[in-house]
Design an enzyme around this catalytic site. Structure first.
Site, mmCIF file in Angstrom:
data_model
loop_
_atom_site.group_PDB
_atom_site.id
_atom_site.type_symbol
_atom_site.label_atom_id
_atom_site.label_comp_id
_atom_site.label_asym_id
_atom_site.label_seq_id
_atom_site.Cartn_x
_atom_site.Cartn_y
_atom_site.Cartn_z
ATOM 1 N N GLN A 199 0.867 -1.188 0.000
ATOM 2 C CA GLN A 199 0.000 0.000 0.000
ATOM 3 C C GLN A 199 0.900 1.233 0.000
ATOM 4 O O GLN A 199 1.389 1.669 1.039
ATOM 5 C CB GLN A 199 -0.906 -0.023 1.223
ATOM 6 C CG GLN A 199 -1.720 -1.307 1.355
ATOM 7 C CD GLN A 199 -2.772 -1.451 0.268
ATOM 8 O OE1 GLN A 199 -3.769 -0.739 0.247
ATOM 9 N NE2 GLN A 199 -2.548 -2.397 -0.640
ATOM 10 N N ALA A 240 -11.790 2.479 4.292
ATOM 11 C CA ALA A 240 -10.818 1.638 3.584
ATOM 12 C C ALA A 240 -9.950 2.451 2.625
ATOM 13 O O ALA A 240 -10.147 3.656 2.432
ATOM 14 C CB ALA A 240 -11.546 0.525 2.842
ATOM 15 N N HIS A 241 -9.003 1.756 1.989
ATOM 16 C CA HIS A 241 -8.033 2.444 1.145
ATOM 17 C C HIS A 241 -8.688 3.101 -0.077
ATOM 18 O O HIS A 241 -9.633 2.588 -0.671
ATOM 19 C CB HIS A 241 -6.898 1.514 0.710
ATOM 20 C CG HIS A 241 -7.327 0.268 0.000
ATOM 21 N ND1 HIS A 241 -6.464 -0.770 -0.242
ATOM 22 C CD2 HIS A 241 -8.512 -0.114 -0.518
ATOM 23 C CE1 HIS A 241 -7.098 -1.726 -0.882
ATOM 24 N NE2 HIS A 241 -8.340 -1.349 -1.056
ATOM 25 N N ASN A 242 -8.149 4.284 -0.409
ATOM 26 C CA ASN A 242 -8.558 5.050 -1.586
ATOM 27 C C ASN A 242 -9.981 5.596 -1.525
ATOM 28 O O ASN A 242 -10.525 6.062 -2.522
ATOM 29 C CB ASN A 242 -8.370 4.242 -2.879
ATOM 30 C CG ASN A 242 -6.922 3.881 -3.126
ATOM 31 O OD1 ASN A 242 -6.531 2.734 -2.935
ATOM 32 N ND2 ASN A 242 -6.130 4.857 -3.505
#
Length: 352
Positions: A199, A240-242
């Site tokens: 990540q 969560a990511h993004n």
């Protein structure tokens, strides 16, 4: 710490409120209509609590003009009593104010930059390349990762963790246990074996954001996770990511937002809401509690899913009906076809 004391006249001037009653009345605290004592200021913001107004013992009450007309006690008349209460609450906040400086037990890397007016608490860790702005408070046992930045006026409660490359704007409040910049849930599956994806993005948080206790915001897989200006996040939220969250959106506790979802500006996400990944929610959306959002929302408005609470016996009957819906739908289609055939046959006879 000694409780602050104000006169009703001083509070009226601060709010720009219309004073009805004794300007020299002393106010030493805030309380609800039911619990207020003779030196408290109370407020009526929800009509369902109007029944408590007549017996309220408060020194004064924040009221709208309509409610003030039927109240004989001291009052500060404002357009929005709840907003007025929110503004005055800071005057009576007894939260300790940290002194500037670095505690003797804290560790600050030589390459870190800490403004002289910042406060670094006991056993805090500031890693290399981190930048701490003017007036920032870092609570005990916080960790500020490498190259992370905190803008002026920020306040971090004890035990907040910022991973590396997290950028936080001005006047951001983060409560205990929050983790910003943790690694997102990214894996590739090869023949049943999960391979970790690095990540390599970061997290960017705007100005005037508040983040609740034990809330987590994952770093981006490639691009950054983005939290806009004025966003308010409750406790125990998962971002969560993004994910991207637009300015002034508020989200209640235990909501979960899956990867790469984009939420617009001025949205309200109630408690326990779940959102699948890779969808978009437009500006001005209200999602009610426990709703599961499985597709993009393109029109502003209120959205819900699931069923409301009802007695258990009624709910079991409803659940049984839900299980029968597919069979009922097929039977309805058959009946529609039979009706269409009869109607068509009747029309043909009439024509003959």
């Amino acid at each position: 710490m000694q409780a602050p004391v104000f006169t009703l006249g001083q509070l009226a001037e601060r709010l720009g409120a219309t004073l009805r009653g004794a300007a020299d009345q002393v106010i030493s605290g805030l309380a609800t209509l039911q619990e207020a004592g003779p030196d408290h200021l109370s407020f009526l913001a929800n009509p369902q609590y109007r029944k408590y107004l007549a017996d309220c013992r408060a020194a004064a009450v924040l009221l709208t003009a309509a409610d003030a007309d039927s109240y004989s006690g001291n009052a500060l008349v404002v357009a929005n009593p709840y907003l007025a209460y929110a503004q005055l609450s800071h005057l009576f906040d007894r939260k300790p104010q940290a002194a500037a400086g670095v505690h003797a037990t804290a560790w600050v890397a030589d390459e870190a930059q800490v403004d002289a007016s910042a406060s670094i608490g006991a056993y805090a860790v500031i890693e290399r390349g981190a930048r701490i702005g003017a007036g920032v408070t870092i609570g005990a046992h916080c960790v500020i990762g490498a190259r992370s930045q905190i803008g002026e006026g920020g306040w971090l409660a004890p035990r907040v963790t910022l991973y590396h490359d997290v950028r936080i704007g001005k006047r951001v409040v983060i409560q205990s246990g929050a983790v910003i910049g943790g690694e997102g849930f990214g894996f590739a599956n090869e023949k049943g074996v999960w391979q970790k994806i690095a990540q390599i993005g970061g997290v960017v948080i705007g100005d005037d954001v508040e983040i609740g206790a034990n809330t987590t915001i994952d770093r981006g897989a490639l691009a950054d996770t983005l939290i806009g200006n004025g966003v308010k996040l409750d406790n125990q939220i998962m971002i969560a990511h993004n994910v991207q969250i637009g300015d002034n959106t508020a989200m209640a506790g235990c909501a979960g937002i899956s990867g790469s979802t984009k939420i617009g500006k001025n949205c309200m996400i109630a408690g326990g809401v779940g959102m699948v990944g890779h969808i978009e929610v437009c500006d001005g959306v209200f999602v009610t509690g426990m709703t599961m959002v499985t597709r993009s929302i393109t029109e502003p408005g209120s959205y819900s899913s699931g069923t409301a609470m009802q007695p258990a016996g009624e709910w079991r009957k409803s659940a049984a009906r839900i299980r029968q819906l597919d069979d009922m739908a097929r039977r309805l289609q058959q009946l529609e076809k039979q009706l269409a055939a009869v109607t068509s046959s009747g029309n043909a006879s009439s024509d003959a």
